[in-house]
Motif scaffolding. Structure first.
Motif, PDB file in Angstrom:
ATOM      1  N   ASP A 133      16.808  25.442  54.744  1.00 51.75           N
ATOM      2  CA  ASP A 133      15.631  25.654  55.579  1.00 51.75           C
ATOM      3  C   ASP A 133      14.444  25.990  54.679  1.00 51.75           C
ATOM      4  O   ASP A 133      14.604  26.251  53.485  1.00 51.75           O
ATOM      5  CB  ASP A 133      15.893  26.769  56.606  1.00 51.75           C
ATOM      6  N   SER A 134      13.247  25.979  55.236  1.00 52.71           N
ATOM      7  CA  SER A 134      12.047  26.134  54.406  1.00 52.71           C
ATOM      8  C   SER A 134      11.986  27.482  53.699  1.00 52.71           C
ATOM      9  O   SER A 134      11.541  27.566  52.557  1.00 52.71           O
ATOM     10  CB  SER A 134      10.780  25.903  55.229  1.00 52.71           C
ATOM     11  N   ALA A 135      12.434  28.565  54.337  1.00 52.24           N
ATOM     12  CA  ALA A 135      12.402  29.882  53.688  1.00 52.24           C
ATOM     13  C   ALA A 135      13.327  29.911  52.482  1.00 52.24           C
ATOM     14  O   ALA A 135      12.936  30.344  51.393  1.00 52.24           O
ATOM     15  CB  ALA A 135      12.797  30.975  54.684  1.00 52.24           C
ATOM     16  N   ASN A 136      14.574  29.438  52.647  1.00 52.43           N
ATOM     17  CA  ASN A 136      15.506  29.390  51.518  1.00 52.43           C
ATOM     18  C   ASN A 136      15.030  28.403  50.463  1.00 52.43           C
ATOM     19  O   ASN A 136      15.193  28.640  49.268  1.00 52.43           O
ATOM     20  CB  ASN A 136      16.914  29.003  51.993  1.00 52.43           C
ATOM     21  N   SER A 137      14.433  27.300  50.895  1.00 50.67           N
ATOM     22  CA  SER A 137      13.919  26.297  49.966  1.00 50.67           C
ATOM     23  C   SER A 137      12.887  26.915  49.031  1.00 50.67           C
ATOM     24  O   SER A 137      12.948  26.755  47.808  1.00 50.67           O
ATOM     25  CB  SER A 137      13.304  25.140  50.760  1.00 50.67           C
TER      26      SER A 137
END
Length: 172
Positions: A118-122
């Motif tokens: 997901d964008s946060a983990n990315s």
């Protein structure tokens, strides 16, 4: 092998290197992380069979996975996949980064390292790769289709149909 030109590491054409030597010079972080059904310690040690427990923990700390490893039932000796132990995509990617850092090489290739996150983990994984890269004085090559990831680089080289279509220094 390339069709034209050369791929060199330290000004030596990689075709002149023995495969084993070449693999000792580079490490990889892939989009699809594969962790073996063995301990987390052994999964990280795959990057360097001679790594001490201290080196493994240092790599895990640099990859920001030490804390969640220590929260597991058996810490670094926890076997992935046993007793319902499953890691999130971001946690698996951090273990893969720790493995690459434990290898203690000068060159890390990260092939779509955030593609399944997901964008946060990315964002966290890219920041982690950049920080670890600077701390360990390594060259990090990120292969990506995501322009937001590419724009975090120091230099962008875009290739289309086998030709360089962009070569731009973003920051020095």
């Amino acid at each position: 092998d390339v069709d034209q030109g050369t791929v060199s590491i330290g000004s030596v054409d990689i075709r002149q290197m023995e495969s084993r030597y070449l693999m000792e010079q580079v490490s990889f972080v892939f989009q699809d992380v594969y962790l073996f059904k063995q301990s987390i310690r052994d999964n990280i040690r795959l990057g360097n069979q001679n790594a001490s427990d201290e080196q493994i923990q240092a790599a895990a700390k640099a990859a920001q996975c030490h804390d969640f490893i220590m929260a597991l039932p058996n810490g670094y000796d926890t076997v992935i996949g046993e007793q319902g132990i499953h890691l999130s995509g971001g946690e698996q990617q951090r273990i893969a980064i720790a493995r690459a850092l434990a290898a203690n090489v000068d060159l890390i290739f990260a092939d779509e390292p955030t593609g399944n996150l997901d964008s946060a983990n990315s964002h966290e994984i890219m920041e982690l790769l950049k920080l670890s890269n600077k701390k360990y004085n390594q060259t990090l090559v990120v292969i990506t289709h995501d322009e937001n990831i590419a724009l975090q680089a120091d230099r962008i080289i875009e290739i289309s149909d086998g030709r360089i279509t962009r070569d731009e220094v973003i920051r020095s």
